[in-house]
Design an enzyme around this catalytic site. Structure first.
Site, PDB file in Angstrom:
ATOM      1  CG  ASP A   5      14.759  -5.741 -27.748  1.00  0.00           C
ATOM      2  OD1 ASP A   5      14.827  -4.831 -27.308  1.00  0.00           O
ATOM      3  OD2 ASP A   5      14.947  -6.302 -29.007  1.00  0.00           O
ATOM      4  CE1 TYR A  50       6.523  -9.147 -10.801  1.00  0.00           C
ATOM      5  CE2 TYR A  50       6.374  -9.138 -13.377  1.00  0.00           C
ATOM      6  CZ  TYR A  50       5.988  -8.771 -12.003  1.00  0.00           C
ATOM      7  OH  TYR A  50       4.896  -7.861 -11.890  1.00  0.00           O
ATOM      8  NE  ARG A 104      18.470   6.486 -20.945  1.00  0.00           N
ATOM      9  CZ  ARG A 104      18.004   5.335 -20.964  1.00  0.00           C
ATOM     10  NH1 ARG A 104      16.871   5.024 -21.345  1.00  0.00           N
ATOM     11  NH2 ARG A 104      18.688   4.382 -19.904  1.00  0.00           N
ATOM     12  N   GLY A 157       0.951  -1.376   0.143  1.00  0.00           N
ATOM     13  CA  GLY A 157       0.082  -0.024  -0.046  1.00  0.00           C
ATOM     14  C   GLY A 157       0.860   1.520  -0.059  1.00  0.00           C
ATOM     15  N   GLY A 158       2.170   1.195   0.095  1.00  0.00           N
ATOM     16  CA  GLY A 158       3.001   2.529   0.266  1.00  0.00           C
ATOM     17  C   GLY A 158       3.614   2.395  -1.003  1.00  0.00           C
ATOM     18  N   GLY A 159       3.588   1.370  -2.097  1.00  0.00           N
ATOM     19  CA  GLY A 159       4.169   1.342  -3.418  1.00  0.00           C
ATOM     20  C   GLY A 159       3.611   2.388  -4.568  1.00  0.00           C
ATOM     21  CG  PHE A 160       3.717   3.268  -9.304  1.00  0.00           C
ATOM     22  CD1 PHE A 160       3.114   4.495  -9.361  1.00  0.00           C
ATOM     23  CD2 PHE A 160       3.624   2.218 -10.373  1.00  0.00           C
ATOM     24  CE1 PHE A 160       2.397   4.898 -10.549  1.00  0.00           C
ATOM     25  CE2 PHE A 160       2.985   2.798 -11.703  1.00  0.00           C
ATOM     26  CZ  PHE A 160       2.530   3.955 -11.622  1.00  0.00           C
ATOM     27  CB  ILE A 161      -0.151   0.365  -8.345  1.00  0.00           C
ATOM     28  CG1 ILE A 161       0.592   0.351  -9.628  1.00  0.00           C
ATOM     29  CG2 ILE A 161      -1.670   0.073  -8.586  1.00  0.00           C
ATOM     30  CD1 ILE A 161       0.385  -1.206 -10.635  1.00  0.00           C
ATOM     31  CD1 TRP A 172      18.931   0.998 -21.536  1.00  0.00           C
ATOM     32  CD2 TRP A 172      17.961  -0.537 -20.297  1.00  0.00           C
ATOM     33  NE1 TRP A 172      19.548   1.083 -20.033  1.00  0.00           N
ATOM     34  CE2 TRP A 172      18.768   0.155 -19.295  1.00  0.00           C
ATOM     35  CE3 TRP A 172      17.094  -1.776 -19.841  1.00  0.00           C
ATOM     36  CZ2 TRP A 172      18.895  -0.180 -17.912  1.00  0.00           C
ATOM     37  CZ3 TRP A 172      17.208  -1.705 -18.399  1.00  0.00           C
ATOM     38  CH2 TRP A 172      18.031  -0.974 -17.582  1.00  0.00           C
TER      39      TRP A 172
HETATM   40  N1  NDP Z   1       3.512  -1.235 -12.434  1.00  0.00           N
HETATM   41  C1  NDP Z   1       3.226  -1.941 -13.179  1.00  0.00           C
HETATM   42  O1  NDP Z   1       3.373  -1.765 -14.425  1.00  0.00           O
HETATM   43  C2  NDP Z   1       2.764  -3.287 -12.977  1.00  0.00           C
HETATM   44  C3  NDP Z   1       2.694  -3.708 -11.640  1.00  0.00           C
HETATM   45  N2  NDP Z   1       2.411  -5.299 -11.591  1.00  0.00           N
HETATM   46  C4  NDP Z   1       2.065  -5.693 -10.090  1.00  0.00           C
HETATM   47  O2  NDP Z   1       1.517  -4.592  -9.554  1.00  0.00           O
HETATM   48  C5  NDP Z   1       1.867  -4.872  -7.995  1.00  0.00           C
HETATM   49  C6  NDP Z   1       2.505  -3.211  -7.504  1.00  0.00           C
HETATM   50  O3  NDP Z   1       3.242  -2.966  -8.514  1.00  0.00           O
HETATM   51  P1  NDP Z   1       3.944  -1.596  -8.156  1.00  0.00           P
HETATM   52  O4  NDP Z   1       3.151  -0.449  -7.096  1.00  0.00           O
HETATM   53  O5  NDP Z   1       4.633  -1.012  -9.397  1.00  0.00           O
HETATM   54  O6  NDP Z   1       5.490  -1.928  -7.195  1.00  0.00           O
HETATM   55  P2  NDP Z   1       6.162  -1.198  -6.267  1.00  0.00           P
HETATM   56  O7  NDP Z   1       7.601  -1.567  -6.048  1.00  0.00           O
HETATM   57  O8  NDP Z   1       6.089   0.401  -6.245  1.00  0.00           O
HETATM   58  O9  NDP Z   1       5.331  -1.518  -4.951  1.00  0.00           O
HETATM   59  C7  NDP Z   1       5.637  -2.846  -4.150  1.00  0.00           C
HETATM   60  C8  NDP Z   1       5.328  -2.888  -2.701  1.00  0.00           C
HETATM   61  O10 NDP Z   1       5.669  -4.129  -2.187  1.00  0.00           O
HETATM   62  C9  NDP Z   1       5.940  -4.158  -1.118  1.00  0.00           C
HETATM   63  N3  NDP Z   1       7.039  -5.120  -0.782  1.00  0.00           N
HETATM   64  C10 NDP Z   1       8.044  -5.696  -1.258  1.00  0.00           C
HETATM   65  N4  NDP Z   1       8.413  -6.654  -0.595  1.00  0.00           N
HETATM   66  C11 NDP Z   1       7.728  -6.853   0.470  1.00  0.00           C
HETATM   67  C12 NDP Z   1       7.663  -7.652   1.712  1.00  0.00           C
HETATM   68  N5  NDP Z   1       8.836  -8.547   1.868  1.00  0.00           N
HETATM   69  N6  NDP Z   1       6.774  -7.465   2.591  1.00  0.00           N
HETATM   70  C13 NDP Z   1       5.780  -6.624   2.520  1.00  0.00           C
HETATM   71  N7  NDP Z   1       5.806  -5.898   1.439  1.00  0.00           N
HETATM   72  C14 NDP Z   1       6.758  -5.854   0.595  1.00  0.00           C
HETATM   73  C15 NDP Z   1       6.964  -2.727  -0.979  1.00  0.00           C
HETATM   74  O11 NDP Z   1       6.432  -2.273   0.308  1.00  0.00           O
HETATM   75  P3  NDP Z   1       7.220  -1.074   1.234  1.00  0.00           P
HETATM   76  O12 NDP Z   1       7.375   0.115   0.386  1.00  0.00           O
HETATM   77  O13 NDP Z   1       6.549  -0.948   2.483  1.00  0.00           O
HETATM   78  O14 NDP Z   1       8.618  -1.594   1.359  1.00  0.00           O
HETATM   79  C16 NDP Z   1       6.571  -2.123  -2.234  1.00  0.00           C
HETATM   80  O15 NDP Z   1       6.213  -0.714  -1.755  1.00  0.00           O
HETATM   81  C17 NDP Z   1       2.934  -5.770  -7.983  1.00  0.00           C
HETATM   82  O16 NDP Z   1       2.346  -6.956  -7.654  1.00  0.00           O
HETATM   83  C18 NDP Z   1       3.502  -5.855  -9.363  1.00  0.00           C
HETATM   84  O17 NDP Z   1       3.856  -7.119  -9.568  1.00  0.00           O
HETATM   85  C19 NDP Z   1       1.678  -6.022 -12.528  1.00  0.00           C
HETATM   86  C20 NDP Z   1       2.113  -5.658 -13.851  1.00  0.00           C
HETATM   87  C21 NDP Z   1       2.404  -4.137 -14.298  1.00  0.00           C
HETATM   88  C1  F7E Z   2       4.230  -5.074 -16.753  1.00  0.00           C
HETATM   89  C2  F7E Z   2       5.598  -5.337 -16.543  1.00  0.00           C
HETATM   90  O1  F7E Z   2       6.444  -4.235 -17.041  1.00  0.00           O
HETATM   91  C3  F7E Z   2       7.821  -4.768 -16.846  1.00  0.00           C
HETATM   92  O2  F7E Z   2       8.207  -5.477 -18.042  1.00  0.00           O
HETATM   93  P1  F7E Z   2       8.720  -4.849 -19.230  1.00  0.00           P
HETATM   94  O3  F7E Z   2       7.888  -4.173 -20.008  1.00  0.00           O
HETATM   95  O4  F7E Z   2       9.453  -6.245 -19.981  1.00  0.00           O
HETATM   96  O5  F7E Z   2       9.889  -3.950 -18.411  1.00  0.00           O
HETATM   97  P2  F7E Z   2      10.253  -2.459 -18.743  1.00  0.00           P
HETATM   98  O6  F7E Z   2       9.428  -1.739 -18.463  1.00  0.00           O
HETATM   99  O7  F7E Z   2      11.560  -2.411 -18.026  1.00  0.00           O
HETATM  100  O8  F7E Z   2      10.469  -2.459 -20.489  1.00  0.00           O
HETATM  101  C4  F7E Z   2      11.481  -3.096 -20.945  1.00  0.00           C
HETATM  102  C5  F7E Z   2      11.679  -2.762 -22.578  1.00  0.00           C
HETATM  103  O9  F7E Z   2      11.777  -1.586 -22.717  1.00  0.00           O
HETATM  104  C6  F7E Z   2      13.084  -1.261 -23.241  1.00  0.00           C
HETATM  105  N1  F7E Z   2      14.041  -0.086 -22.658  1.00  0.00           N
HETATM  106  C7  F7E Z   2      14.128   0.895 -23.400  1.00  0.00           C
HETATM  107  N2  F7E Z   2      15.042   1.769 -22.452  1.00  0.00           N
HETATM  108  C8  F7E Z   2      14.705   1.494 -21.493  1.00  0.00           C
HETATM  109  C9  F7E Z   2      15.254   1.736 -19.911  1.00  0.00           C
HETATM  110  O10 F7E Z   2      16.023   2.977 -19.977  1.00  0.00           O
HETATM  111  N3  F7E Z   2      14.697   1.165 -19.005  1.00  0.00           N
HETATM  112  C10 F7E Z   2      14.157  -0.006 -19.188  1.00  0.00           C
HETATM  113  N4  F7E Z   2      13.816  -0.505 -18.076  1.00  0.00           N
HETATM  114  N5  F7E Z   2      13.601  -0.512 -20.231  1.00  0.00           N
HETATM  115  C11 F7E Z   2      14.055   0.191 -21.504  1.00  0.00           C
HETATM  116  C12 F7E Z   2      13.679  -2.590 -22.914  1.00  0.00           C
HETATM  117  O11 F7E Z   2      14.791  -2.725 -23.773  1.00  0.00           O
HETATM  118  C13 F7E Z   2      12.671  -3.643 -22.908  1.00  0.00           C
HETATM  119  O12 F7E Z   2      12.354  -3.735 -24.317  1.00  0.00           O
HETATM  120  C14 F7E Z   2       8.253  -5.497 -15.634  1.00  0.00           C
HETATM  121  O13 F7E Z   2       9.339  -5.214 -15.264  1.00  0.00           O
HETATM  122  C15 F7E Z   2       7.075  -5.721 -14.692  1.00  0.00           C
HETATM  123  O14 F7E Z   2       7.302  -4.661 -13.860  1.00  0.00           O
HETATM  124  C16 F7E Z   2       5.806  -6.036 -15.181  1.00  0.00           C
HETATM  125  O15 F7E Z   2       5.198  -6.456 -14.430  1.00  0.00           O
END
Ligand code: NDP
Ligand code: F7E
Length: 312
Positions: A270, A137, A188, A13-17, A203
Site C-alpha cells: 500500500d 529511494y 489496465r 532530460g529524456g525521461g517523463f518529466i 494492487w
Molecule cells: N514522476 C513522478 O511522479 C515523480 C518523480 N520524482 C522525481 O522526478 C525525477 C524525474 O522523474 P521521472 O521523469 O518520472 O523519471 P523517468 O524514469 O522517466 O526519468 C529518469 C531519467 O533518469 C535517467 N537516468 C537513470 N539512470 C541514469 C544514469 N545512470 N545516468 C544518467 N541518467 C540516468 C534516465 O535517462 P535515459 O532515458 O537517458 O536513460 C531516465 O530518463 C526523478 O528524480 C524522480 O525521482 C519525484 C516525485 C514524483
Molecule cells: C511520488 C512517488 O510516487 C511513487 O510512489 P507511490 O505513490 O507510493 O507509488 P505508486 O504510484 O506506484 O502508487 C502506489 C499505490 O497505488 C496502489 N496501486 C493500485 N494499483 C496499482 C498498480 O497497478 N500499480 C502501482 N504501482 N500501484 C498500484 C498501490 O497499492 C499503492 O498503494 C514512487 O514510486 C515514486 O515514483 C515517487 O517519487
C-alpha cells in the site's frame, strides 16, 4: 522569457518529466542540453566531469534517477538506493567543482516519514522512517537534501531542493510491472474495457490517499522555483487535492468504459497511508496554482494511451 540566453543542463532530460521540462525551458529562451544516460552515465564520475568541463552551465536541473512505481522500488530496493545515492552525490560534487551557477534537485514525497501527518509540512521531513517499500529511494533522496544544505554552508554552493508529489501525464510508462498507480490503471482498465473482461484486480487495499499533479503544472512550478528560490530548505510541490486510490481507480474505470467488478490484491504494498502536502512555502516564493483538473487529466491520459500507445 525568464531563461533567455541561459545555458541549462537537464539530467534525465529524456525521461517523463525531463522531456516536458526541456520543452518548457526552450520556450523560456534557454539553451537546453538534455543529458541522456547513453552519453553520460551519472554513475561514472569521469563521464560527469567530461560533460561539465566541455561546456559551462548556468543551471542544472537534476531529474535523473533510478525510479518507478511502488512495485519497482520494492523489488529493486538496494540498487535503487545505491544508484540514486551515487548519482546525486557525484553530480552535486562535480557541479560545485566546475562552477555551475545553480543546481535544482528534484526530491519526492516518498522522503516523508511513513507515519507523517497529512498535509505534510517540510519541517516534518526527517521526523521518522519512510515507508518500507520505498526505503532505499527515500533515503537516497534524503541524503541529497542533506548534501545540498551542507555544500551551501561549507562552500556557498547554490543548490535548491523541490519535493514533488505524484506527477502524471503523457509520456510516462504504462507498463503494469513498473508504472505508477495512475498510468498502470489507465492501461489496465482501457485494456479490460476493450477485451470485455468482467473482473479486474488492482494492487493493495485501495485505502491509501494520494494527491496527483499534472506534469504541465509540475513543470511550471519547477521553472518558477528555479528562478525564485535561493535556499536549500526543501520546498513542496503538490496539488493539495487528495483522494483515495479506490476513488481514483473508479474514476479511471468509469472513464475507460469498464463496467465489470474491481477486486483488491492485499498482498501488494500500500505504501504511505494518507499522503498529500501543503504548498504554503512554495507560495511564499512564487505565484502558482495547479491549473489542470484531475478528471480532465485522466481523460487526456486515456486518450493518449488509446491513440498514441496502443496504436503503435
Ligand atoms: N514522476 C513522478 O511522479 C515523480 C518523480 N520524482 C522525481 O522526478 C525525477 C524525474 O522523474 P521521472 O521523469 O518520472 O523519471 P523517468 O524514469 O522517466 O526519468 C529518469 C531519467 O533518469 C535517467 N537516468 C537513470 N539512470 C541514469 C544514469 N545512470 N545516468 C544518467 N541518467 C540516468 C534516465 O535517462 P535515459 O532515458 O537517458 O536513460 C531516465 O530518463 C526523478 O528524480 C524522480 O525521482 C519525484 C516525485 C514524483
Ligand atoms: C511520488 C512517488 O510516487 C511513487 O510512489 P507511490 O505513490 O507510493 O507509488 P505508486 O504510484 O506506484 O502508487 C502506489 C499505490 O497505488 C496502489 N496501486 C493500485 N494499483 C496499482 C498498480 O497497478 N500499480 C502501482 N504501482 N500501484 C498500484 C498501490 O497499492 C499503492 O498503494 C514512487 O514510486 C515514486 O515514483 C515517487 O517519487
Amino acid at each position: 522569457m525568464r531563461f533567455q540566453g541561459k545555458r541549462v543542463l537537464v539530467t534525465g532530460g529524456g525521461g517523463f518529466i525531463g522531456k516536458h521540462l526541456c520543452a518548457a525551458l526552450m520556450q523560456e529562451g534557454a539553451e537546453v542540453k538534455a543529458l541522456r544516460s547513453s552519453e553520460c552515465d551519472l554513475l561514472c564520475y569521469e563521464q560527469i566531469e567530461v560533460s561539465l568541463q566541455s561546456e559551462s552551465f548556468d543551471l542544472i536541473f537534476h531529474l535523473a534517477a533510478d525510479v518507478g512505481g511502488i512495485g519497482y522500488m520494492q523489488a529493486h530496493g538496494a540498487e535503487v538506493f545505491e544508484n540514486n545515492l551515487l548519482m546525486n552525490t557525484q553530480l552535486l560534487h562535480a557541479a560545485r567543482r566546475n562552477g555551475v551557477g545553480k543546481l535544482v534537485n528534484i526530491a519526492s514525497i516518498n522522503c516523508y516519514p511513513a507515519e507523517a501527518e497529512a498535509p505534510y509540512l517540510e519541517s516534518s521531513l526527517f521526523d521518522g522512517q519512510p515507508a518500507l517499500p520505498v526505503l532505499g529511494y527515500a533515503y537516497a533522496k534524503r541524503a541529497m537534501l542533506v548534501h545540498s544544505e551542507l555544500a551551501r554552508q561549507q562552500f556557498g554552493f547554490n543548490s535548491i531542493n523541490l519535493i514533488l508529489d505524484s506527477v502524471y501525464g503523457p509520456g510516462e510508462s504504462f507498463s503494469l510491472d513498473t508504472a505508477r498507480v495512475l498510468p498502470a490503471n489507465v492501461a489496465r482498465f482501457v485494456d479490460a474495457a476493450h477485451s470485455g473482461v468482467e473482473e479486474v484486480t488492482c494492487w493493495g487495499t485501495g485505502e491509501p490517499v494520494r494527491d496527483f499533479l499534472h506534469v504541465d503544472d509540475a513543470v511550471s512550478a519547477i521553472i518558477q522555483s528555479a528562478s525564485s528560490i535561493e535556499s536549500s530548505a526543501p520546498v513542496n510541490i503538490g496539488s493539495g487535492n487528495p483522494l483515495s486510490l479506490r476513488k481514483l481507480i473508479v474514476k479511471i474505470a468509469d472513464q475507460a468504459g469498464y463496467r465489470g467488478s474491481i477486486n483488491w490484491d492485499h498482498n501488494k504494498p500500500d505504501g504511505q497511508a494518507v499522503r498529500y502536502m501543503t504548498v504554503d512555502r512554495l507560495k511564499s516564493y512564487i505565484d502558482w496554482r495547479p491549473r489542470i483538473d484531475l478528471d480532465d487529466g485522466i481523460k487526456a491520459m486515456i486518450h493518449h494511451y488509446r491513440h498514441k500507445v496502443l496504436s503503435r
